[in-house]
Design an enzyme around this catalytic site. Structure first.
Site, PDB file in Angstrom:
ATOM      1  N   GLY A 181     -13.358 -12.268   4.053  1.00 38.53           N
ATOM      2  CA  GLY A 181     -13.629 -13.420   3.213  1.00 38.53           C
ATOM      3  C   GLY A 181     -14.895 -13.441   2.380  1.00 38.53           C
ATOM      4  O   GLY A 181     -15.095 -14.392   1.632  1.00 38.53           O
ATOM      5  N   GLY A 183     -15.881 -11.531  -0.171  1.00 40.41           N
ATOM      6  CA  GLY A 183     -15.773 -10.989  -1.529  1.00 40.41           C
ATOM      7  C   GLY A 183     -15.815 -12.064  -2.607  1.00 40.41           C
ATOM      8  O   GLY A 183     -15.383 -13.203  -2.399  1.00 40.41           O
ATOM      9  N   CYS A 186     -12.346 -13.278  -3.408  1.00 42.01           N
ATOM     10  CA  CYS A 186     -11.516 -13.529  -2.222  1.00 42.01           C
ATOM     11  C   CYS A 186     -11.561 -15.013  -1.890  1.00 42.01           C
ATOM     12  O   CYS A 186     -12.640 -15.616  -1.873  1.00 42.01           O
ATOM     13  CB  CYS A 186     -12.040 -12.714  -1.036  1.00 42.01           C
ATOM     14  SG  CYS A 186     -11.113 -12.965   0.499  1.00 42.01           S
TER      15      CYS A 186
END
Length: 346
Positions: A181, A183, A186
């Site tokens: 999570g 990124g 993301c």
């Protein structure tokens, strides 16, 4: 249900405390690392930064450019066999130390991976990549891949906790990808509520991996060059970059013009854009867990590489680390509520 009350930290929550140094110049810092991988026993030497296996980052063009700096690229899994042949035939022989073939865990993925290795047996690295590395199916796929490719270096993930790092190493992986999570494109954390602050994940996973003789790569969460240094300071052996390497000439993604300015598309591999492109759309049993953005065109990646390598050398001089290997031993993190003066920020 239970609650863990221990504090978990991301890069934004800390800075690195300076220490006395005998270094007189950034040029004295050696950023190369040498590793002997756990299962494959391959010896590797290079700068342990990786381009992410996204089709807007981990391209053949990126791999060729980064290899000049002994930097690694996890090449995305959507190239054809014909594309691979053209890439290998047009590259120097030592480039095989600086890229991995990426794969998912489906039957088609296995068949394609086998075809690539039959065509190019000299390739040394495999990146087995899924969003959720906690499934039994994933662990079994790692085991089968190790049995099938005993001399290849296997990188597998993503996970964020020590027990899963240990399980994947024991299953046959050499390097574990750490991050769920963090990124920039993301949306897993907002869609699912699942995740783990990246710095704490690195610290926990590095401890588990190093106890068994494996390595980790911190995957995601680096917004600025200082975050790369924090990841290494926390114990990461490699640091994987997505957004920081997007938007360049060598990056993938569609080029568009907005109000006369040049932009490049960048999207998560679980985004609607990626799924429309590669698998015919978002399946009716799932949701998109990525976003699509347009990044102002940033030119040749060479300039960005020089910037973050120079910044990393500077970090090392601030704490007296002559080699990148020493950075984690010389790192003391201090908790902060403010990172930098934003008065002139856009």
């Amino acid at each position: 249900m239970r609650i863990e009350t221990g504090l978990k930290l991301g890069f934004k929550d800390v800075m690195i405390r300076p220490k006395r140094s005998t270094l007189s110049s950034r040029s004295q810092v050696d950023l190369n690392r040498k590793f002997t991988f756990l299962h494959s026993k391959l010896k590797w030497n290079g700068v342990p930064i990786m381009a992410a296996n996204m089709d807007t980052v981990g391209t053949f063009e990126m791999a060729k450019e980064l290899a000049k700096h002994k930097i690694f690229t996890a090449i995305h899994k959507h190239y054809s066999l014909k594309d691979w042949k053209k890439f290998i035939d047009s590259s120097t022989s030592d480039i095989t130390d600086y890229f991995a073939v990426s794969t998912g865990t489906g039957k088609d993925d296995s068949a394609k991976l086998l075809a690539i290795f039959k065509q190019h047996p000299q390739i040394k690295f495999i990146c087995i990549d899924v969003a959720n590395g906690y499934s039994e199916h994933f662990v079994n796929f790692v085991k089968k891949t190790r049995e099938q490719y005993p001399t290849k270096v296997i990188m597998a993930g993503n996970v964020v906790t020590g027990e899963m790092v240990e399980e994947l190493l024991l299953a046959g992986a050499d390097i574990i990808k750490v991050g769920i999570g963090p990124g920039s494109v993301c949306t897993t954390r907002v869609k699912t509520g699942v995740g783990y602050p990246q710095l704490s994940a690195i610290i926990e996973c590095a401890d588990a991996a190093h106890g068994l003789g494996g390595q980790i790569v911190s995957d995601g969460g680096c917004k600025v060059p200082g975050d790369i240094a924090k990841a290494f300071g926390g114990g990461a052996d490699f640091v994987m970059l997505g957004g920081m390497l997007a938007g360049h000439t060598e990056s993938g993604g569609k080029t568009v013009k907005i109000d006369g300015e040049k932009f490049k598309q960048f999207y998560g591999m679980s985004s609607e854009t990626a799924m429309n492109k590669h698998v015919g759309g978002v399946a009716n049993y799932r949701a998109s867990e990525g976003k699509t953005v347009e990044i102002p065109y940033r030119g040749e990646v060479e300039h960005t590489v020089q910037d973050f390598l120079g910044s990393l050398r500077s970090t090392c001089t601030y704490v007296g680390a002559k080699r990148l290997k020493e950075l984690t031993k010389r790192t003391t993190f201090i908790r902060v509520q403010e990172q930098h003066n934003e008065v002139f920020s856009k």
